[in-house]
Design a protein around this motif. Sequence first.
Motif, PDB file in Angstrom:
ATOM      1  N   LEU A 154       0.829  -1.203   0.000  1.00 25.72           N
ATOM      2  CA  LEU A 154       0.000   0.000   0.000  1.00 25.72           C
ATOM      3  C   LEU A 154       0.865   1.254   0.000  1.00 25.72           C
ATOM      4  CD1 LEU A 154      -2.776   1.459   0.344  1.00 25.72           C
ATOM      5  CD2 LEU A 154      -2.418   1.241   2.819  1.00 25.72           C
ATOM      6  N   ARG A 155       1.846   1.292   0.901  1.00 27.30           N
ATOM      7  CA  ARG A 155       2.667   2.500   1.029  1.00 27.30           C
ATOM      8  C   ARG A 155       3.562   2.710  -0.186  1.00 27.30           C
ATOM      9  NH1 ARG A 155       2.503   4.881   6.233  1.00 27.30           N
ATOM     10  NH2 ARG A 155       3.368   6.581   5.030  1.00 27.30           N
ATOM     11  N   THR A 156       4.052   1.615  -0.775  1.00 24.07           N
ATOM     12  CA  THR A 156       4.892   1.728  -1.966  1.00 24.07           C
ATOM     13  C   THR A 156       4.058   2.165  -3.167  1.00 24.07           C
ATOM     14  OG1 THR A 156       6.357   0.014  -1.093  1.00 24.07           O
ATOM     15  CG2 THR A 156       6.521   0.477  -3.442  1.00 24.07           C
ATOM     16  N   MET A 157       2.873   1.608  -3.292  1.00 23.04           N
ATOM     17  CA  MET A 157       1.997   1.988  -4.401  1.00 23.04           C
ATOM     18  C   MET A 157       1.520   3.432  -4.242  1.00 23.04           C
ATOM     19  SD  MET A 157      -0.047  -1.581  -4.933  1.00 23.04           S
ATOM     20  CE  MET A 157      -0.986  -1.099  -6.376  1.00 23.04           C
ATOM     21  N   ALA A 158       1.327   3.879  -3.010  1.00 22.65           N
ATOM     22  CA  ALA A 158       0.953   5.278  -2.778  1.00 22.65           C
ATOM     23  C   ALA A 158       2.058   6.191  -3.282  1.00 22.65           C
ATOM     24  CB  ALA A 158       0.681   5.519  -1.296  1.00 22.65           C
ATOM     25  N   ARG A 159       3.300   5.825  -3.008  1.00 24.36           N
ATOM     26  CA  ARG A 159       4.439   6.624  -3.462  1.00 24.36           C
ATOM     27  C   ARG A 159       4.526   6.632  -4.988  1.00 24.36           C
ATOM     28  NH1 ARG A 159       8.791   9.124  -1.396  1.00 24.36           N
ATOM     29  NH2 ARG A 159      10.644   9.229  -2.680  1.00 24.36           N
ATOM     30  N   ALA A 160       4.118   5.527  -5.598  1.00 26.41           N
ATOM     31  CA  ALA A 160       4.133   5.431  -7.061  1.00 26.41           C
ATOM     32  C   ALA A 160       2.935   6.144  -7.684  1.00 26.41           C
ATOM     33  CB  ALA A 160       4.140   3.967  -7.481  1.00 26.41           C
ATOM     34  N   ARG A 161       2.115   6.758  -6.835  1.00 28.92           N
ATOM     35  CA  ARG A 161       0.945   7.534  -7.266  1.00 28.92           C
ATOM     36  C   ARG A 161      -0.084   6.683  -8.024  1.00 28.92           C
ATOM     37  NH1 ARG A 161       2.487  12.367  -5.520  1.00 28.92           N
ATOM     38  NH2 ARG A 161       4.621  13.026  -5.744  1.00 28.92           N
ATOM     39  N   ILE A 162      -0.238   5.439  -7.550  1.00 28.90           N
ATOM     40  CA  ILE A 162      -1.285   4.564  -8.082  1.00 28.90           C
ATOM     41  C   ILE A 162      -2.632   5.175  -7.703  1.00 28.90           C
ATOM     42  CG2 ILE A 162      -2.260   2.221  -7.944  1.00 28.90           C
ATOM     43  CD1 ILE A 162       0.526   2.393  -9.328  1.00 28.90           C
ATOM     44  N   ASP A 163      -3.618   4.994  -8.544  1.00 25.65           N
ATOM     45  CA  ASP A 163      -4.908   5.646  -8.328  1.00 25.65           C
ATOM     46  C   ASP A 163      -5.535   5.263  -6.980  1.00 25.65           C
ATOM     47  OD1 ASP A 163      -7.304   3.510  -8.960  1.00 25.65           O
ATOM     48  OD2 ASP A 163      -5.462   3.058 -10.055  1.00 25.65           O
ATOM     49  N   HIS A 164      -6.310   6.182  -6.461  1.00 25.40           N
ATOM     50  CA  HIS A 164      -6.918   6.018  -5.139  1.00 25.40           C
ATOM     51  C   HIS A 164      -7.845   4.808  -5.075  1.00 25.40           C
ATOM     52  CE1 HIS A 164      -6.254  10.509  -3.935  1.00 25.40           C
ATOM     53  NE2 HIS A 164      -5.134   9.864  -4.169  1.00 25.40           N
ATOM     54  N   GLY A 165      -8.508   4.498  -6.162  1.00 23.81           N
ATOM     55  CA  GLY A 165      -9.398   3.338  -6.169  1.00 23.81           C
ATOM     56  C   GLY A 165      -8.650   2.046  -5.887  1.00 23.81           C
ATOM     57  N   THR A 166      -7.499   1.883  -6.512  1.00 24.95           N
ATOM     58  CA  THR A 166      -6.684   0.688  -6.283  1.00 24.95           C
ATOM     59  C   THR A 166      -6.200   0.647  -4.835  1.00 24.95           C
ATOM     60  OG1 THR A 166      -5.989   0.643  -8.596  1.00 24.95           O
ATOM     61  CG2 THR A 166      -4.603  -0.548  -7.026  1.00 24.95           C
ATOM     62  N   LEU A 167      -5.757   1.786  -4.328  1.00 27.84           N
ATOM     63  CA  LEU A 167      -5.291   1.836  -2.941  1.00 27.84           C
ATOM     64  C   LEU A 167      -6.431   1.508  -1.978  1.00 27.84           C
ATOM     65  CD1 LEU A 167      -3.028   5.018  -3.102  1.00 27.84           C
ATOM     66  CD2 LEU A 167      -2.342   2.618  -3.359  1.00 27.84           C
ATOM     67  N   HIS A 168      -7.611   2.030  -2.268  1.00 31.16           N
ATOM     68  CA  HIS A 168      -8.776   1.738  -1.429  1.00 31.16           C
ATOM     69  C   HIS A 168      -9.087   0.243  -1.453  1.00 31.16           C
ATOM     70  CE1 HIS A 168     -13.115   1.693  -0.301  1.00 31.16           C
ATOM     71  NE2 HIS A 168     -12.612   2.462   0.657  1.00 31.16           N
ATOM     72  N   ASN A 169      -8.941  -0.389  -2.609  1.00 32.80           N
ATOM     73  CA  ASN A 169      -9.170  -1.839  -2.705  1.00 32.80           C
ATOM     74  C   ASN A 169      -8.188  -2.628  -1.866  1.00 32.80           C
ATOM     75  OD1 ASN A 169     -11.452  -1.709  -4.293  1.00 32.80           O
ATOM     76  ND2 ASN A 169     -10.312  -1.838  -6.222  1.00 32.80           N
ATOM     77  N   ILE A 170      -6.953  -2.156  -1.757  1.00 29.74           N
ATOM     78  CA  ILE A 170      -5.978  -2.820  -0.888  1.00 29.74           C
ATOM     79  C   ILE A 170      -6.465  -2.781   0.547  1.00 29.74           C
ATOM     80  CG2 ILE A 170      -3.639  -2.717   0.060  1.00 29.74           C
ATOM     81  CD1 ILE A 170      -2.738  -1.652  -2.705  1.00 29.74           C
ATOM     82  N   VAL A 171      -6.920  -1.613   0.982  1.00 30.86           N
ATOM     83  CA  VAL A 171      -7.425  -1.477   2.355  1.00 30.86           C
ATOM     84  C   VAL A 171      -8.626  -2.404   2.548  1.00 30.86           C
ATOM     85  CG1 VAL A 171      -8.440   0.103   4.036  1.00 30.86           C
ATOM     86  CG2 VAL A 171      -6.558   0.884   2.562  1.00 30.86           C
ATOM     87  N   ARG A 172      -9.525  -2.424   1.584  1.00 27.12           N
ATOM     88  CA  ARG A 172     -10.703  -3.299   1.678  1.00 27.12           C
ATOM     89  C   ARG A 172     -10.285  -4.767   1.730  1.00 27.12           C
ATOM     90  NH1 ARG A 172     -14.298  -2.026  -3.072  1.00 27.12           N
ATOM     91  NH2 ARG A 172     -15.388  -3.844  -2.285  1.00 27.12           N
ATOM     92  N   SER A 173      -9.296  -5.152   0.949  1.00 22.78           N
ATOM     93  CA  SER A 173      -8.864  -6.558   0.924  1.00 22.78           C
ATOM     94  C   SER A 173      -8.297  -6.972   2.283  1.00 22.78           C
ATOM     95  CB  SER A 173      -7.845  -6.803  -0.194  1.00 22.78           C
ATOM     96  OG  SER A 173      -6.590  -6.232   0.106  1.00 22.78           O
ATOM     97  N   VAL A 174      -7.615  -6.062   2.970  1.00 17.33           N
ATOM     98  CA  VAL A 174      -7.111  -6.370   4.307  1.00 17.33           C
ATOM     99  C   VAL A 174      -8.291  -6.574   5.251  1.00 17.33           C
ATOM    100  CG1 VAL A 174      -5.774  -5.508   6.274  1.00 17.33           C
ATOM    101  CG2 VAL A 174      -4.905  -5.211   3.953  1.00 17.33           C
ATOM    102  N   GLY A 175      -9.329  -5.747   5.103  1.00 16.97           N
ATOM    103  CA  GLY A 175     -10.533  -5.913   5.917  1.00 16.97           C
ATOM    104  C   GLY A 175     -11.176  -7.265   5.704  1.00 16.97           C
ATOM    105  N   VAL A 176     -11.231  -7.706   4.446  1.00 10.93           N
ATOM    106  CA  VAL A 176     -11.796  -9.027   4.132  1.00 10.93           C
ATOM    107  C   VAL A 176     -10.925 -10.118   4.756  1.00 10.93           C
ATOM    108  CG1 VAL A 176     -12.245 -10.647   2.245  1.00 10.93           C
ATOM    109  CG2 VAL A 176     -12.944  -8.250   2.040  1.00 10.93           C
ATOM    110  N   MET A 177      -9.611  -9.979   4.627  1.00 11.08           N
ATOM    111  CA  MET A 177      -8.690 -10.973   5.158  1.00 11.08           C
ATOM    112  C   MET A 177      -8.827 -11.100   6.686  1.00 11.08           C
ATOM    113  SD  MET A 177      -4.549 -11.062   4.544  1.00 11.08           S
ATOM    114  CE  MET A 177      -4.329  -9.385   5.045  1.00 11.08           C
ATOM    115  N   LEU A 178      -9.078  -9.995   7.363  1.00  9.29           N
ATOM    116  CA  LEU A 178      -9.141 -10.006   8.831  1.00  9.29           C
ATOM    117  C   LEU A 178     -10.550 -10.272   9.367  1.00  9.29           C
ATOM    118  CD1 LEU A 178      -6.781  -7.031   9.702  1.00  9.29           C
ATOM    119  CD2 LEU A 178      -6.252  -9.482   9.694  1.00  9.29           C
ATOM    120  N   ALA A 179     -11.566 -10.257   8.490  1.00  6.64           N
ATOM    121  CA  ALA A 179     -12.958 -10.421   8.958  1.00  6.64           C
ATOM    122  C   ALA A 179     -13.214 -11.818   9.497  1.00  6.64           C
ATOM    123  CB  ALA A 179     -13.919 -10.113   7.815  1.00  6.64           C
TER     124      ALA A 179
END
Length: 193
Positions: free
Chosen positions: A168-193
Motif C-alpha cells: 500500500l505504502r509503496t503503491m501510494a508513493r508510485a501515485r497509483i490511483d486512489h481506487g486501487t489503494l482503497h481496494n488494498i485497504v478493503r482486501s485487508v478488511g476481508v482478510m481479517l474479517a
Amino acid sequence: MARPRSFDTDDALEKAMHVFWQRGYEGASLPDLLDGMGLTRGSLYKAFTDKKTLFLKVLERYETQAVEAGVAMLSDPAVPNGAERIMAMFRGSYQNVVEGDARGCLLCTAAAGPCNYDEEIAKAVSRGLGTLRGGIYVALGASPRHATLSEAERGALADMVLAQYVGLRTMARARIDHGTLHNIVRSVGVMLA
C-alpha cells in the motif's frame, strides 16, 4: 580549539528525514540535503561523515517517530479488537494519500531502493519493518478471531498483513490511483474479517 557546532543536530536530522522521505535515498542529492538541512558541505560531513551515515541516522529517527507511533496504535488497549487497530492503521495511511501525502513510508522506499545493494541499510530497514510486524502480531493476538491461531499461523498472518502494508505504502508513493489503494485497504478488511 575546535569551533562548537552552530546548528541543532536533531533539527538537521528532522530536515534530512523529510528530504530523504520526499526524494528517496538515491534521489536526494548532496545539494538537496544541504539546502533542505540549511547546512554547508563541511558541516554536514563533520557532523554525519557521509550521505549513507546520515541516512542510517534518519532511518533510526523514522523508526523512533513513525514506526513506534504505529506500534503504539497497534497495541492500544483502548481499542479492544486488534483487527480494528490494524484496519485503523491502513485507513489512516490511505487517508493520508487522499489528503495529498504521497511520500509513502520511508522504510518501504528504502526497501525498494538501497536495500538491494547495501547491507547496513537493509539491516536497518529490516529492523524497522520487524518492529512494525511485531506490532501487527500483538494486534492479531487481541483480535477475537485471530487470538486462537497458533503462534506460527499468527506469525504468517502478520507477515501477510505487513506485506499488504508495504505494498500500500509503496503503491501510494508510485501515485497509483486512489481506487486501487482503497481496494488494498478493503482486501485487508476481508482478510481479517
